[in-house]
Design an enzyme around this catalytic site. Structure first.
Site, PDB file in Angstrom:
ATOM      1  N   LYS A 171      -0.731 -12.966  -3.811  1.00  0.00           N
ATOM      2  CA  LYS A 171      -1.890 -12.154  -4.209  1.00  0.00           C
ATOM      3  C   LYS A 171      -1.469 -11.094  -5.237  1.00  0.00           C
ATOM      4  O   LYS A 171      -2.214 -10.799  -6.187  1.00  0.00           O
ATOM      5  CB  LYS A 171      -2.515 -11.504  -2.978  1.00  0.00           C
ATOM      6  CG  LYS A 171      -3.611 -10.517  -3.259  1.00  0.00           C
ATOM      7  CD  LYS A 171      -4.941 -11.141  -3.653  1.00  0.00           C
ATOM      8  CE  LYS A 171      -5.883 -10.082  -4.173  1.00  0.00           C
ATOM      9  NZ  LYS A 171      -7.252 -10.251  -3.931  1.00  0.00           N
ATOM     10  N   LYS A 239      -4.773   0.019  -6.287  1.00  0.00           N
ATOM     11  CA  LYS A 239      -3.941  -0.117  -5.078  1.00  0.00           C
ATOM     12  C   LYS A 239      -3.120  -1.409  -5.145  1.00  0.00           C
ATOM     13  O   LYS A 239      -1.918  -1.421  -4.854  1.00  0.00           O
ATOM     14  CB  LYS A 239      -4.877  -0.095  -3.870  1.00  0.00           C
ATOM     15  CG  LYS A 239      -4.285  -0.350  -2.508  1.00  0.00           C
ATOM     16  CD  LYS A 239      -4.452  -1.757  -1.979  1.00  0.00           C
ATOM     17  CE  LYS A 239      -5.867  -2.273  -1.866  1.00  0.00           C
ATOM     18  NZ  LYS A 239      -5.966  -3.649  -1.385  1.00  0.00           N
TER      19      LYS A 239
END
Ligand code: NAP
Length: 293
Positions: A171, A239
């Site tokens: 990811k 983030k």
């Protein structure tokens, strides 16, 4: 059918939980801030008071919250999953968090004979609603096989990519590639606008060529309109780039574009645009190019 507990009913979690309910899974849900479960209750879901209670009522616990400390709080905080979960249960974490934190959580849960797979998703809020997500799974092969039918309700492409934490590492790669793509599309759109071209026509013309991408097809409209409804929050992609840049430092990779994108996103968050969709990176390119911000 396994009884599923779903923790975290934000943009992604609420849509994913709804797809599980529609597929017929017995579902108990929880969200930190109350009032997010009304639609799910209409689909037959029950609501738990806290993660421990949801875990006790479930065979499989799925999580979709914001960041690493949030997953740790839901799992190991007061009234967390670890307090209620039975040996032999499975946790599927669909949040995007740090691979290292994932691995540590998996080790802790293993002491209670509970498996954890990391299963971060890609495909945006549309993908969550339409059940077309792409899902990268890390964990033991047997745990993956148990999670697979549930994940196949949520997404179209479900890939076991390796041991615990690998899904999160994949990811991170995904988010680094997205950083470059969003910036590239934003620069192209602003160049077209400044050159006096018919931007909609440009997007259509490019759609069949090598510059074609999901971002060009689905997010260039927002960049043209300078309006960035959710989507995927800029603060969440910032983030994710933090996770990717930490991984890069660990393994010795140099990611100049991801670092630049992270800096631009930090600026957007500072200016109060953290809740805008991440296509708002175009806002900064506009500003630098002398167009209205
Ligand atoms: P969101 O709409 O901001 O929702 C975040 C959810 O996490 C809310 O349910 C929130 O609860 C919960 N939460 C945050 N901190 C918590 C804590 N300490 N304890 C308990 N619950 C907590 O975010 P989202 O867009 O659904 O994203 C969720 C995850 O999916 C993130 O890791 C994100 O990076 C990832 N993701 C998002 C997208 C996208 O397009 N949106 C795409 C792929 C992956 P409250 O309601 O109480 O705040």
């Amino acid at each position: 059918m396994e009884r599923i507990g779903f923790l975290g009913l934000g943009t992604m979690g609420a849509a994913m939980a709804a797809n599980l309910a529609r597929a017929g899974y017995p579902l108990t849900v929880w969200n930190r801030t109350p009032g997010r479960a009304a639609e799910l209750r209409k689909l037959g879901a029950k609501e738990g008071d806290h993660p421990a209670e949801v875990a006790a009522a479930s065979d499989v616990v799925a999580i979709c919250v914001s960041d690493s400390p949030d997953v740790e709080a839901v799992l190991f905080g007061e009234h967390g999953v670890a307090e209620g979960i039975k040996a032999g249960s499975l946790v599927i974490d669909c949040s995007t968090i740090s691979p290292a934190v994932t691995w540590q959580a998996a080790q802790r849960l293993a002491r209670q004979e509970v498996d954890l797979v990391d299963a971060p998703v890609s495909g945006g809020s549309e993908g969550a609603q339409k059940a077309t997500l792409t899902i990268f799974v890390g964990g033991e092969p047997a745990a993956f096989e148990r999670a697979r039918p549930i994940l196949e309700v949520l997404g179209k492409t479900v890939t076991h990519v390796g041991p615990s934490g690998s899904g999160q590492a994949v990811k991170a790669v995904n988010q680094v590639i997205l950083a470059g793509t969003y910036l590239g599309v934003a620069e192209g759109i602003i160049l077209a606008m400044k050159s006096g071209l018919d931007v909609e026509q440009v997007v259509e013309a490019l759609g069949g060529g090598a510059a074609q991408s999901w971002v060009l097809a689905n997010r260039s409209g927002r960049m043209i309109a300078n309006d960035y409804p959710l989507g995927f929050k800029t603060s969440l992609h910032r983030k994710d780039l933090g996770i990717a840049l930490a991984l890069a430092a660990e393994v010795g990779a140099t990611l100049p574009v991801a670092a630049l994108c992270a800096q631009l996103e930090t600026g957007l968050v500072t200016q109060g645009h953290g809740d805008d969709d991440m296509s708002a990176v175009a806002r900064t390119i506009r500003e630098l190019s002398g167009l209205e911000a």
